[in-house]
Design a protein around this motif. Structure first.
Motif, short mmCIF file in Angstrom:
data_model
loop_
_atom_site.label_atom_id
_atom_site.label_comp_id
_atom_site.label_asym_id
_atom_site.label_seq_id
_atom_site.Cartn_x
_atom_site.Cartn_y
_atom_site.Cartn_z
N VAL A 71 33.20 67.75 63.77
CA VAL A 71 32.96 69.04 63.10
C VAL A 71 34.09 70.02 63.42
O VAL A 71 34.62 70.68 62.52
CB VAL A 71 31.59 69.62 63.51
N ASP A 75 36.38 71.54 60.56
CA ASP A 75 35.91 72.89 60.24
C ASP A 75 36.99 73.66 59.49
O ASP A 75 38.12 73.77 59.97
CB ASP A 75 35.52 73.62 61.53
N GLU A 76 36.66 74.24 58.33
CA GLU A 76 37.69 74.86 57.49
C GLU A 76 38.31 76.09 58.15
O GLU A 76 39.51 76.35 57.98
CB GLU A 76 37.12 75.22 56.13
N GLY B 24 27.91 71.43 58.29
CA GLY B 24 29.10 70.73 58.79
C GLY B 24 30.26 71.62 59.22
O GLY B 24 31.42 71.26 59.03
N VAL B 25 29.93 72.80 59.77
CA VAL B 25 30.98 73.67 60.33
C VAL B 25 30.59 74.05 61.76
O VAL B 25 29.51 73.70 62.22
CB VAL B 25 31.20 74.95 59.49
N THR B 29 32.30 79.59 62.94
CA THR B 29 32.57 79.86 61.52
C THR B 29 31.41 80.62 60.90
O THR B 29 31.62 81.56 60.12
CB THR B 29 32.81 78.53 60.77
N TYR B 38 35.65 86.31 57.89
CA TYR B 38 36.17 85.11 57.23
C TYR B 38 35.45 84.93 55.90
O TYR B 38 34.25 85.17 55.82
CB TYR B 38 35.94 83.89 58.15
N ASP B 39 36.20 84.53 54.88
CA ASP B 39 35.60 84.23 53.57
C ASP B 39 35.50 82.72 53.40
O ASP B 39 36.50 82.02 53.57
CB ASP B 39 36.47 84.81 52.44
N ALA B 40 34.32 82.25 53.04
CA ALA B 40 34.11 80.80 52.89
C ALA B 40 34.87 80.26 51.69
O ALA B 40 35.10 80.97 50.71
CB ALA B 40 32.62 80.51 52.71
N SER B 41 35.24 78.99 51.77
CA SER B 41 35.83 78.30 50.62
C SER B 41 34.71 78.07 49.61
O SER B 41 33.52 78.20 49.95
CB SER B 41 36.43 76.97 51.05
N LEU B 44 32.30 75.37 50.89
CA LEU B 44 31.36 75.82 51.91
C LEU B 44 30.34 76.78 51.31
O LEU B 44 29.16 76.71 51.64
CB LEU B 44 32.11 76.48 53.07
#
Lengths: 138, 75
Positions: A71, A75-76, B24-25, B29, B38-41, B44
């Motif tokens: 993860v 993680d992005e 899954g983060v 985040t 933070y801005d999600a993609s 996400l």
């Protein structure tokens, strides 16, 4: 847990043994040929190899830890942070190298300045080449 | 971009860790999203909206001035 990540961790685990072997070899060569930098470098590689083996072994024997690592690596936000940090480090390195190179020329240390300058040029060429490739790809 | 992430998470009685695990983060985040750092993609954002069974627009929304400015440019 993806199989790809498990395979990736296994590969890293075995690569750590290579690092350990290289470190040991560097130490031995340093002692045998009395090479000044080989033994300390070998010691660093050896310690890194051992540390990674211990770390990866611990990760791979625990499903929860393995999943947490997967993860964290995918993680992005983490990926964004790593990319930003690399970009900032690259930019600062270019500026620093240019400044140091200029100072070295002024101090008549031409050979070192030239080596540093050529390294700087190579980095910039690589940067523009990578940019062109990514621009075409995306 | 503003969001209702914290509000919806508390409504559903879910911790940051549980939500992070579900989509899954990392927990950091989710924390950064809730604090607006933070801005999600899109990927996400879609996962989060699916988790809470809302649309992306109900979960994430730009500031009113930005929306108005974009709307005027479109007209």
């Amino acid at each position: 847990m993806t199989m790809d990540f498990r395979k990736k961790m296994k590969l890293r685990f075995y690569t750590a043994f290579v690092l350990l072997a290289l470190g040991a070899a560097a130490i031995v060569l340093g002692v045998v040929f009395d090479a000044e930098y080989a033994s300390p470098l070998g010691a660093v590689l050896l310690v890194m190899g051992v540390a990674r083996i211990v770390q990866y072994r611990r990760i791979m024997t625990n499903e929860d830890t393995l999943r947490k690592y997967e993860v964290a690596e995918t993680d992005e936000r983490n990926l964004m942070l790593w990319t930003k940090a690399r970009a900032a480090a690259f930019s600062l390195t270019i500026v620093l190298a240019a400044l140091v190179s200029t100072v070295l020329y002024l101090l008549h240390r031409d050979e070192i300045a030239r080596t540093l300058s050529f390294t700087l040029y190579a980095m910039l060429i690589l940067y523009y080449a990578a940019y062109a490739i990514y621009k075409k790809k995306y | 971009m503003s969001n209702r992430l914290r509000e919806l998470r508390k409504q559903h009685g879910v911790t940051q860790d549980e939500l992070a695990s579900a989509v899954g983060v990392t927990r950091q985040t989710i924390l950064a999203l809730e604090n607006g750092r933070y801005d999600a993609s899109l990927r996400l954002a879609r996962k989060l909206s699916c988790y809470f069974c809302v649309t992306i627009e109900e979960l994430f929304f730009p500031e009113e001035e930005q929306t108005e400015e974009i709307r005027q440019k479109g007209e």
